[in-house]
Design an enzyme around this catalytic site. Sequence first.
Site: not given
Length: 218
Positions: A54, A86, A98, A133, A138, A201, A210
């Site tokens: 998102c 959208y 997105e 989502d 996504y 969110c 990472c």
Amino acid sequence: MFLFRKRAEMPSPADALPGRADPIPTAETHFVNGRPLKGPYPEGLQSIVLGLGCFWGAERKFWQLPEGVYVTAVGYAAGSTPNPTYEEVCTGQTGHNEVVLVVFDPAELPLESLLKTFFESHDPTQGYRQGNDVGTQYRSGIYVTEPAQEETAKRVRAAYAEALKAKGYGDVTTEIRPLERFYFAEGYHQQYLAKNPGGYCGLGGTGVSCPIGTGVAA
């Protein structure tokens, strides 16, 4: 965002929605820092486009970095439909992701560090989804604007894939390809969570660091 649940498979270009010839309206300036979304950008800066779920929460991850980011914007990339809306992207019939456009100064923020934020901010092993989502829009993606970025992105992806594998995660599904076109999203999506601090969110990382910048070769 999560209300738009569609089948998670990419449409062929022939099956994609037709779109339109003209760009859809968007904001002129960044809601947080006031800089022009579409430029012109100062010389020496680079841009890269990133998909990590998102785009409301994804964009905030980058404008909140302490240094090196000039401007961010949300939009659509890596699909077939020209100038999509959208609502069209959320049908899954445009092929777009997105994404977040990040314009940055590599002298202050090396690409490796930017991609470290990218990978740690989502789960790149989930394919066509992030958490609740679900849909092709996504997916995890890095869309580069120059060949050197692609080489760096592949190195960082490989390093993070090894770190995730060591923690029991599956294969990384992040696509890396040259950016063909970035379409700016509607104005109300730009810097959405700055305008609506309590807004949705769904972004969540793996909790796996990472290794870039920690002495581990990419």
